[in-house]
Scaffold this motif. Structure first.
Motif, PDB file in Angstrom:
ATOM      1  N   ALA A   1       0.837  -1.208   0.000  1.00 45.27           N
ATOM      2  CA  ALA A   1       0.000   0.000   0.000  1.00 45.27           C
ATOM      3  C   ALA A   1       0.869   1.255   0.000  1.00 45.27           C
ATOM      4  N   MET A   2       1.903   1.255   0.820  1.00 43.34           N
ATOM      5  CA  MET A   2       2.801   2.416   0.881  1.00 43.34           C
ATOM      6  C   MET A   2       3.555   2.590  -0.436  1.00 43.34           C
ATOM      7  N   ARG A   3       4.051   1.487  -0.987  1.00 43.52           N
ATOM      8  CA  ARG A   3       4.764   1.556  -2.270  1.00 43.52           C
ATOM      9  C   ARG A   3       3.849   2.077  -3.373  1.00 43.52           C
ATOM     10  N   LEU A   4       2.631   1.570  -3.394  1.00 40.46           N
ATOM     11  CA  LEU A   4       1.667   1.980  -4.415  1.00 40.46           C
ATOM     12  C   LEU A   4       1.350   3.468  -4.302  1.00 40.46           C
ATOM     13  N   LEU A   5       1.086   3.929  -3.097  1.00 33.57           N
ATOM     14  CA  LEU A   5       0.783   5.346  -2.904  1.00 33.57           C
ATOM     15  C   LEU A   5       1.959   6.233  -3.313  1.00 33.57           C
ATOM     16  N   MET A   6       3.184   5.827  -2.970  1.00 30.82           N
ATOM     17  CA  MET A   6       4.352   6.620  -3.348  1.00 30.82           C
ATOM     18  C   MET A   6       4.523   6.646  -4.861  1.00 30.82           C
ATOM     19  N   TYR A   7       4.341   5.512  -5.505  1.00 35.25           N
ATOM     20  CA  TYR A   7       4.493   5.431  -6.958  1.00 35.25           C
ATOM     21  C   TYR A   7       3.492   6.355  -7.654  1.00 35.25           C
ATOM     22  N   VAL A   8       2.242   6.246  -7.262  1.00 33.34           N
ATOM     23  CA  VAL A   8       1.193   7.054  -7.885  1.00 33.34           C
ATOM     24  C   VAL A   8       1.399   8.539  -7.585  1.00 33.34           C
ATOM     25  N   ALA A   9       1.804   8.860  -6.369  1.00 32.94           N
ATOM     26  CA  ALA A   9       2.024  10.262  -5.980  1.00 32.94           C
ATOM     27  C   ALA A   9       3.147  10.898  -6.788  1.00 32.94           C
ATOM     28  N   GLN A  10       4.115  10.105  -7.203  1.00 32.64           N
ATOM     29  CA  GLN A  10       5.239  10.630  -7.979  1.00 32.64           C
ATOM     30  C   GLN A  10       4.880  10.865  -9.440  1.00 32.64           C
ATOM     31  N   ARG A  11       3.667  10.489  -9.840  1.00 31.13           N
ATOM     32  CA  ARG A  11       3.205  10.651 -11.227  1.00 31.13           C
ATOM     33  C   ARG A  11       1.830  11.311 -11.262  1.00 31.13           C
ATOM     34  N   PRO A  12       1.708  12.510 -10.698  1.00 33.07           N
ATOM     35  CA  PRO A  12       0.387  13.153 -10.597  1.00 33.07           C
ATOM     36  C   PRO A  12      -0.197  13.577 -11.943  1.00 33.07           C
ATOM     37  N   GLU A  13       0.646  13.620 -12.959  1.00 31.06           N
ATOM     38  CA  GLU A  13       0.190  14.106 -14.269  1.00 31.06           C
ATOM     39  C   GLU A  13      -0.538  13.050 -15.089  1.00 31.06           C
ATOM     40  N   ARG A  14      -0.570  11.800 -14.599  1.00 33.38           N
ATOM     41  CA  ARG A  14      -1.198  10.741 -15.394  1.00 33.38           C
ATOM     42  C   ARG A  14      -1.756   9.638 -14.514  1.00 33.38           C
ATOM     43  N   LEU A  15      -2.546   8.758 -15.134  1.00 40.89           N
ATOM     44  CA  LEU A  15      -3.054   7.585 -14.444  1.00 40.89           C
ATOM     45  C   LEU A  15      -1.981   6.494 -14.463  1.00 40.89           C
ATOM     46  N   CYS A  16      -1.874   5.756 -13.400  1.00 40.50           N
ATOM     47  CA  CYS A  16      -0.932   4.640 -13.307  1.00 40.50           C
ATOM     48  C   CYS A  16      -1.733   3.343 -13.347  1.00 40.50           C
ATOM     49  N   THR A  17      -1.114   2.285 -13.837  1.00 30.62           N
ATOM     50  CA  THR A  17      -1.793   0.989 -13.897  1.00 30.62           C
ATOM     51  C   THR A  17      -1.193   0.011 -12.898  1.00 30.62           C
ATOM     52  N   ILE A  18      -1.987  -0.960 -12.528  1.00 27.08           N
ATOM     53  CA  ILE A  18      -1.516  -2.007 -11.624  1.00 27.08           C
ATOM     54  C   ILE A  18      -0.334  -2.732 -12.255  1.00 27.08           C
ATOM     55  N   ALA A  19      -0.411  -3.006 -13.547  1.00 25.13           N
ATOM     56  CA  ALA A  19       0.661  -3.734 -14.232  1.00 25.13           C
ATOM     57  C   ALA A  19       1.989  -2.992 -14.147  1.00 25.13           C
ATOM     58  N   GLU A  20       1.981  -1.686 -14.352  1.00 23.32           N
ATOM     59  CA  GLU A  20       3.247  -0.946 -14.321  1.00 23.32           C
ATOM     60  C   GLU A  20       3.822  -0.865 -12.912  1.00 23.32           C
ATOM     61  N   VAL A  21       2.963  -0.710 -11.923  1.00 20.90           N
ATOM     62  CA  VAL A  21       3.439  -0.654 -10.533  1.00 20.90           C
ATOM     63  C   VAL A  21       3.994  -2.017 -10.128  1.00 20.90           C
ATOM     64  N   ALA A  22       3.285  -3.072 -10.486  1.00 19.52           N
ATOM     65  CA  ALA A  22       3.738  -4.426 -10.173  1.00 19.52           C
ATOM     66  C   ALA A  22       5.096  -4.696 -10.811  1.00 19.52           C
ATOM     67  N   GLN A  23       5.268  -4.272 -12.054  1.00 15.26           N
ATOM     68  CA  GLN A  23       6.539  -4.472 -12.736  1.00 15.26           C
ATOM     69  C   GLN A  23       7.649  -3.629 -12.094  1.00 15.26           C
ATOM     70  N   ALA A  24       7.331  -2.404 -11.744  1.00 17.83           N
ATOM     71  CA  ALA A  24       8.327  -1.508 -11.146  1.00 17.83           C
ATOM     72  C   ALA A  24       8.870  -2.058  -9.830  1.00 17.83           C
ATOM     73  N   TYR A  25       8.013  -2.691  -9.032  1.00 16.98           N
ATOM     74  CA  TYR A  25       8.426  -3.192  -7.726  1.00 16.98           C
ATOM     75  C   TYR A  25       8.661  -4.700  -7.698  1.00 16.98           C
ATOM     76  N   GLY A  26       8.376  -5.381  -8.810  1.00 18.21           N
ATOM     77  CA  GLY A  26       8.558  -6.824  -8.846  1.00 18.21           C
ATOM     78  C   GLY A  26       7.620  -7.561  -7.912  1.00 18.21           C
ATOM     79  N   ILE A  27       6.359  -7.120  -7.871  1.00 16.33           N
ATOM     80  CA  ILE A  27       5.382  -7.758  -6.993  1.00 16.33           C
ATOM     81  C   ILE A  27       4.201  -8.274  -7.812  1.00 16.33           C
ATOM     82  N   SER A  28       3.429  -9.128  -7.228  1.00 15.17           N
ATOM     83  CA  SER A  28       2.299  -9.777  -7.886  1.00 15.17           C
ATOM     84  C   SER A  28       1.175  -8.788  -8.225  1.00 15.17           C
TER      85      SER A  28
END
Length: 158
Positions: free
Chosen positions: A10-37
């Protein structure tokens, strides 16, 4: 005390999305960025959206963004909303048959430790996780915004 993987994600996801306020983020890109399911991240995303921390948009071109400004997302509130319980020891559940009940101070000490942890987390917001450090390290946190001037802490890299 060890927080669950769900809170970590949850913390990783919030930080990732917060760092990209100009666009929508996807679950797939966050999962790939952090190497999580993606499956685990989907559960976390759903929980964060139900709590009002994330706004999600379904369908083609969909994704997620913060539902509030980072300065308005309190870390203590996020942890409290994600963690299933805060029983540091079994006797805090009240469902124990401990022979020491009434003669042990462990419950009070552990309750105090939990209160201190949560009070400390309530002193920070998501914006604090995103702010650059005065010390030059990207992982250092500023002192809690509640006026508490305890030593700076570093986030453990996972």
């Amino acid at each position: 005390m060890r927080l669950t993987t769900m809170t970590d994600y949850a913390m990783r996801l919030l930080m990732y999305v917060a760092q990209r306020p100009e666009r929508l983020c996807t679950i797939a890109e966050v999962a790939q960025a952090y190497g999580i399911s993606e499956a685990h991240l989907m559960k976390v995303t759903h929980r964060l959206s139900l709590q009002g921390w994330l706004k999600t948009i379904r369908g083609k071109g969909g994704g997620m963004c913060l539902a509030a400004a980072p300065k308005d997302i309190n870390l203590g509130s996020v942890v409290r909303s994600i963690e299933p319980d805060f029983y540091l020891v079994d006797c805090l559940t009240g469902d124990t048959n401990c022979n020491l009940m009434g003669h042990c101070k462990l419950t009070g000490i552990m309750s105090g430790a939990l209160q201190s942890l949560m009070q400390y987390l309530y002193g920070y917001t998501l914006a604090d996780l995103l702010a650059p450090s005065e010390e030059g390290g990207a992982d250092a946190l500023p002192a809690p915004s509640s006026g508490d001037r305890r030593r700076h802490i570093r986030l453990a890299r996972g």
